[in-house]
Design an enzyme around this catalytic site. Structure first.
Site, PDB file in Angstrom:
ATOM      1  N   ASN A  15      24.957  72.171  48.338  1.00 29.06           N
ATOM      2  CA  ASN A  15      25.818  70.984  48.315  1.00 29.06           C
ATOM      3  C   ASN A  15      26.872  71.230  47.237  1.00 29.06           C
ATOM      4  OD1 ASN A  15      27.002  68.498  48.022  1.00 29.06           O
ATOM      5  ND2 ASN A  15      25.168  67.450  47.237  1.00 29.06           N
ATOM      6  N   LYS A  32      29.410  69.585  46.544  1.00 24.28           N
ATOM      7  CA  LYS A  32      29.921  68.315  45.985  1.00 24.28           C
ATOM      8  C   LYS A  32      31.455  68.310  45.963  1.00 24.28           C
ATOM      9  CE  LYS A  32      25.611  67.476  43.657  1.00 24.28           C
ATOM     10  NZ  LYS A  32      24.872  66.684  42.678  1.00 24.28           N
ATOM     11  N   HIS A  61      23.173  60.718  50.404  1.00 24.18           N
ATOM     12  CA  HIS A  61      22.975  61.335  49.083  1.00 24.18           C
ATOM     13  C   HIS A  61      22.983  60.245  48.009  1.00 24.18           C
ATOM     14  CE1 HIS A  61      23.716  63.674  45.486  1.00 24.18           C
ATOM     15  NE2 HIS A  61      23.216  64.697  46.151  1.00 24.18           N
ATOM     16  N   GLU A  93      15.082  63.708  46.801  1.00 25.06           N
ATOM     17  CA  GLU A  93      15.861  64.002  45.595  1.00 25.06           C
ATOM     18  C   GLU A  93      15.736  62.840  44.618  1.00 25.06           C
ATOM     19  OE1 GLU A  93      19.273  66.960  46.439  1.00 25.06           O
ATOM     20  OE2 GLU A  93      20.002  64.964  46.846  1.00 25.06           O
ATOM     21  N   GLY A 124      21.248  66.826  38.868  1.00 22.82           N
ATOM     22  CA  GLY A 124      22.239  67.254  37.885  1.00 22.82           C
ATOM     23  C   GLY A 124      21.767  67.150  36.441  1.00 22.82           C
ATOM     24  N   SER A 162      18.128  69.683  40.427  1.00 22.45           N
ATOM     25  CA  SER A 162      18.022  70.725  39.393  1.00 22.45           C
ATOM     26  C   SER A 162      17.259  71.962  39.855  1.00 22.45           C
ATOM     27  CB  SER A 162      17.397  70.144  38.112  1.00 22.45           C
ATOM     28  OG  SER A 162      18.224  69.131  37.583  1.00 22.45           O
ATOM     29  N   GLY A 194      22.510  71.606  44.341  1.00 20.24           N
ATOM     30  CA  GLY A 194      23.835  71.130  43.955  1.00 20.24           C
ATOM     31  C   GLY A 194      24.474  72.081  42.954  1.00 20.24           C
ATOM     32  N   GLY A 195      24.406  71.700  41.678  1.00 18.58           N
ATOM     33  CA  GLY A 195      25.075  72.443  40.600  1.00 18.58           C
ATOM     34  C   GLY A 195      24.909  73.953  40.660  1.00 18.58           C
TER      35      GLY A 195
END
Ligand code: PGA
Length: 220
Positions: A9, A11, A97, A146, A152, A183, A204-205
């Protein structure tokens, strides 16, 4: 058993030139992801980058997803991107999300509409929930658990707890494919992909860096 689903993702971070760097880094490592046995990769860029990602990976097994979809059909809905438009470039879509719920006020009834429209246009929803009490619209098969605190934060849930939630969901419907997100990194991914009940991860990140995402794919 079924294969693992590993979803990036991206983002709302990259512009076109940054996306080009990401894709060229990723493609350099094609040997890692080209003939993966038992792992399916989905990359979810911003709407503006869907055509670029779609054409960059058109001759590969990599699948493309959108991060959101309009709750409306084709029509006079200024600023919306609808399922029919997304379908030109993607096969998956992230729905619900926690950032959509938190910053854009998306609620269960809106998310149910998005799910119906996604399915009408043959997009597979990746439906995000924050706990096992969440409502899950009819027709959803892929669920990403999630928890808010883990997104994050660098503070993932334990794989034991993620596995416990997956089992509760699977009792409701054994056909669900449950992913964990929050994470996830190259270092912790395998603890989640090995956990009972889990069938993949939503990243994500750590997916913003192509080399790190490659490591996640390798380690999953
Ligand atoms: P994170 O995000 O990996 O940066 O925690 C996960 C997500 O928001 O899907």
């Amino acid at each position: 058993m079924g294969s693992l689903l590993i979803v990036a993702n991206l983002k709302s971070y990259k512009n076109e030139s940054e996306a080009k760097v990401w894709v060229s880094e990723f493609i350099k490592q094609r040997a890692v992801w080209d003939n993966l046995d038992g792992k399916e990769i989905v990359i979810c860029p911003s709407f503006t980058l869907l055509p670029f990602f779609s054409s960059s990976f058109s001759d590969t097994k990599i699948k493309i997803g959108a991060q959101n979809v309009s709750p409306f059909e084709v029509g006079a809905y200024t600023g919306e991107v609808n399922a029919k438009q997304i379908k030109d470039f993607a096969t998956y879509v992230i729905v619900g999300h926690s950032e959509r719920r938190k910053y854009f006020g998306e609620n269960d009834s809106l998310l149910a509409k998005k799910t119906i429209l996604a399915k009408t246009f043959d997009l597979t929803p990746i439906y995000c929930i924050q706990n096992n009490d969440a409502q899950i619209p009819e027709g959803v098969q892929i669920i990403a658990y999630e928890p808010d605190f883990a997104i994050g934060s660098g503070n993932p849930d334990t794989c034991e707890n993620a596995s416990k939630i997956a089992k509760i969901l699977l009792e409701k419907n054994p056909e669900f494919r449950v992913l964990y997100g929050g994470s996830v990194t190259a270092d912790n991914v395998s603890s989640f992909t090995k956990a009972e009940g889990l069938k993949g991860v939503l990243v994500g990140g750590a997916s913003l860096d192509a080399a790190e995402f490659i490591k996640i794919i390798e380690n999953a």
